[in-house]
Design an enzyme around this catalytic site. Structure first.
Site, mmCIF file in Angstrom:
data_model
loop_
_atom_site.group_PDB
_atom_site.id
_atom_site.type_symbol
_atom_site.label_atom_id
_atom_site.label_comp_id
_atom_site.label_asym_id
_atom_site.label_seq_id
_atom_site.Cartn_x
_atom_site.Cartn_y
_atom_site.Cartn_z
ATOM 1 C CG ASP A 186 100.947 -57.535 47.173
ATOM 2 O OD1 ASP A 186 102.033 -57.231 46.650
ATOM 3 O OD2 ASP A 186 100.173 -58.378 46.668
ATOM 4 C CG HIS A 224 102.354 -56.944 43.076
ATOM 5 N ND1 HIS A 224 101.255 -57.171 43.876
ATOM 6 C CD2 HIS A 224 101.877 -56.622 41.854
ATOM 7 C CE1 HIS A 224 100.156 -57.015 43.160
ATOM 8 N NE2 HIS A 224 100.503 -56.677 41.933
ATOM 9 C CD GLU A 270 98.349 -54.521 39.919
ATOM 10 O OE1 GLU A 270 98.855 -55.632 40.168
ATOM 11 O OE2 GLU A 270 97.996 -54.174 38.787
ATOM 12 C CG ASN A 316 99.184 -50.672 36.550
ATOM 13 O OD1 ASN A 316 99.495 -49.932 37.491
ATOM 14 N ND2 ASN A 316 98.793 -51.926 36.731
HETATM 15 O O1 G3I Z 1 87.686 -67.749 38.003
HETATM 16 C C1 G3I Z 1 88.396 -68.919 37.529
HETATM 17 C C2 G3I Z 1 87.705 -70.159 37.962
HETATM 18 O O2 G3I Z 1 86.462 -70.220 37.335
HETATM 19 C C3 G3I Z 1 88.576 -71.361 37.594
HETATM 20 O O3 G3I Z 1 87.991 -72.522 38.049
HETATM 21 C C4 G3I Z 1 89.970 -71.219 38.200
HETATM 22 C C5 G3I Z 1 90.883 -72.364 37.795
HETATM 23 O O4 G3I Z 1 92.206 -71.923 37.609
HETATM 24 O O5 G3I Z 1 90.521 -70.022 37.738
HETATM 25 C C6 G3I Z 1 89.783 -68.880 38.103
HETATM 26 O O6 G3I Z 1 90.436 -67.777 37.569
HETATM 27 C C7 G3I Z 1 91.613 -67.353 38.209
HETATM 28 C C8 G3I Z 1 91.437 -65.891 38.609
HETATM 29 O O7 G3I Z 1 92.635 -65.406 39.136
HETATM 30 C C9 G3I Z 1 90.333 -65.702 39.640
HETATM 31 O O8 G3I Z 1 90.657 -66.374 40.815
HETATM 32 C C10 G3I Z 1 92.766 -67.497 37.256
HETATM 33 O O9 G3I Z 1 93.024 -68.869 36.994
HETATM 34 C C11 G3I Z 1 94.001 -66.840 37.824
HETATM 35 O O10 G3I Z 1 95.008 -66.825 36.809
HETATM 36 C C12 G3I Z 1 93.681 -65.426 38.190
HETATM 37 O O11 G3I Z 1 94.842 -64.868 38.750
HETATM 38 C C13 G3I Z 1 94.863 -63.460 38.782
HETATM 39 C C14 G3I Z 1 96.070 -62.977 37.971
HETATM 40 O O12 G3I Z 1 96.203 -61.568 38.105
HETATM 41 C C15 G3I Z 1 95.927 -63.291 36.488
HETATM 42 O O13 G3I Z 1 94.857 -62.594 35.922
HETATM 43 C C16 G3I Z 1 94.990 -63.028 40.233
HETATM 44 O O14 G3I Z 1 93.801 -63.349 40.931
HETATM 45 C C17 G3I Z 1 95.225 -61.524 40.300
HETATM 46 O O15 G3I Z 1 95.504 -61.127 41.629
HETATM 47 C C18 G3I Z 1 96.410 -61.151 39.428
HETATM 48 O O16 G3I Z 1 96.551 -59.756 39.447
HETATM 49 C C19 G3I Z 1 97.679 -59.239 38.744
HETATM 50 C C20 G3I Z 1 97.251 -57.935 38.117
HETATM 51 O O17 G3I Z 1 96.116 -58.132 37.310
HETATM 52 C C21 G3I Z 1 98.398 -57.318 37.319
HETATM 53 N N1 G3I Z 1 99.588 -57.179 38.124
HETATM 54 C C22 G3I Z 1 100.036 -58.399 38.831
HETATM 55 C C23 G3I Z 1 98.888 -58.965 39.670
HETATM 56 C C24 G3I Z 1 99.333 -60.183 40.457
HETATM 57 O O18 G3I Z 1 99.704 -61.227 39.594
#
Ligand code: G3I
Length: 355
Positions: A269, A239, A267, A203
């Site tokens: 959007d 994306h 994914e 992916n």
């Molecule tokens: O859950 C914690 C929370 O406890 C904490 O207080 C807060 C403070 O920063 O962070 C929270 O975690 C966040 C999580 O999303 C849940 O909201 C992370 O910081 C944040 O980095 C995370 O972002 C995600 C990102 O991937 C990184 O893993 C996005 O929601 C998610 O949509 C995004 O998805 C990615 C795919 O996995 C791969 N392809 C790209 C796509 C978009 O970036």
């Protein structure tokens, strides 16, 4: 021959119009009844969304839309290594199991995301200081434990996510640094050994805007398949944005089909604020343009051979939930449902392509 009155009256009108040189006005469009179906009811292939365990728990409208519309569910974050595997000896299954249970309750397939990524890693992995054997054990044990935990419940996995740079070179990730580039093949072998029935995907993002990247990815997956590595599909995140032409989106999807593998738009959007303008608003014209883009992507995917259509997954449910707003700190409306979980024109575009 005797004509009914209506026919004679119509003929007279038509003759009069011919005589006066006027053209017949186009027929008024027939009003369409509101769409009574759902994405999952109308789609000939799985149509899904990524979901957040937290939003499923806290926001009823979120779960209602996901249950009603999707036949495939991906956990947006709950199955990432950072979420699942907080210390070398502990796993936290709570959120991931919750998402799986939600999907099963609603008779939806579960797609797992993701077994291996360069980011969203727990600190103990980024700080890990073992030799290459210890790194190999870490990779194998994580994949084996996670895939076995969900065996029979998760139908498919993004085994390796985002291993390439946009230039088409392999990303110099922590995995490449410690295990070399062929860790990718071994990750697929470990996943296959843990659940031989699971469909396994590579992916990534950017296929639609970087020819170098998509050619490198399609070359990798083809070479893995030719080596007998158990890979079944290619996930294209998409994306994407209003900047990418419909023709470019369609030709990228068609090229993915030429690999002969399953294709997952994994994914989806579509940003309508690609310049990240801080004061942008979502006008009717933008909504209409977004509808055209969603329709183009869906139609191009539908044109793939049926056996290769693994499905389309949008990245979260509604505009209120998108990762993009946090990412750009700007207004964004990239999804088929608005902030109030109502269907947008983008939704109608998908349905028009599916029907
Ligand atoms: O859950 C914690 C929370 O406890 C904490 O207080 C807060 C403070 O920063 O962070 C929270 O975690 C966040 C999580 O999303 C849940 O909201 C992370 O910081 C944040 O980095 C995370 O972002 C995600 C990102 O991937 C990184 O893993 C996005 O929601 C998610 O949509 C995004 O998805 C990615 C795919 O996995 C791969 N392809 C790209 C796509 C978009 O970036």
């Amino acid at each position: 021959m005797k004509f009914p009155f209506g026919f004679c009256a119509l003929s007279l009108v038509l003759l009069a119009q011919c005589g006066s040189g006027e053209s017949t006005p186009p027929p008024a469009p027939t009003p369409q009844p509101p769409f009574a179906g759902t994405l999952r009811s109308v789609s000939p292939f799985p149509f899904g969304g990524a979901v957040s365990a937290g939003l499923l728990r806290s926001r009823p409208a979120y779960g209602q839309v996901a249950a009603r519309e999707y036949s495939s569910i991906t956990a947006e974050n709950a199955m990432k290594m950072g979420a699942l595997h907080p210390s070398p000896t502990t796993y936290n299954w709570t959120d991931a199991d919750f998402v799986v249970d939600f999907a099963r309750l609603n008779n939806a397939r579960v797609h797992g995301h993701t077994l291996n990524w360069y980011t969203s890693l727990p600190a103990w992995v980024t700080n890990f200081s073992g030799d290459s054997t210890a790194w190999e054990n870490l990779l194998r044990d994580h994949i084996t434990t996670v895939v076995k935990h969900f065996r029979g419940k998760v139908a498919s996995w993004d085994v390796v996510n985002e291993a390439f740079e946009d230039t088409g070179v392999l990303r110099n990730s922590i995995w490449v640094q410690h295990l070399g580039p062929d860790y990718i093949a071994r990750a697929f072998q470990y996943a296959n050994a843990a659940d031989p029935a699971a469909r396994l995907f590579y992916n990534d993002y950017g296929h639609e805007y970087s020819a170098a990247k998509r050619n490198a990815i399609f070359a990798l997956v083809t070479s893995l398949r030719n080596r007998g590595i158990p890979i079944h599909g290619v996930g294209m995140q998409f994306h994407t944005s209003s900047n990418i032409s419909d023709a470019q989106l369609a030709s990228t999807i068609a090229q993915a089909g030429q690999t002969g593998l399953l294709v997952h738009i994994s994914e989806l959007d579509i940003s309508m604020n690609p310049s990240l303008a801080p004061a942008a608003t979502f006008t009717a014209a933008l909504a209409a343009a977004q509808k055209v883009k969603y329709k183009a992507v869906t139609a191009a995917f539908k044109a793939l051979p049926a056996a290769q259509r693994f499905g389309i997954t949008t990245w979260n449910v509604a505009d209120a939930d998108t990762w993009r707003r946090g990412n750009c700190s700007c207004p964004e409306w990239p999804l088929p449902f608005d902030d109030n979980y109502q269907r947008k024109p983008a939704y109608d575009g998908i349905v028009e392509a599916l029907q």
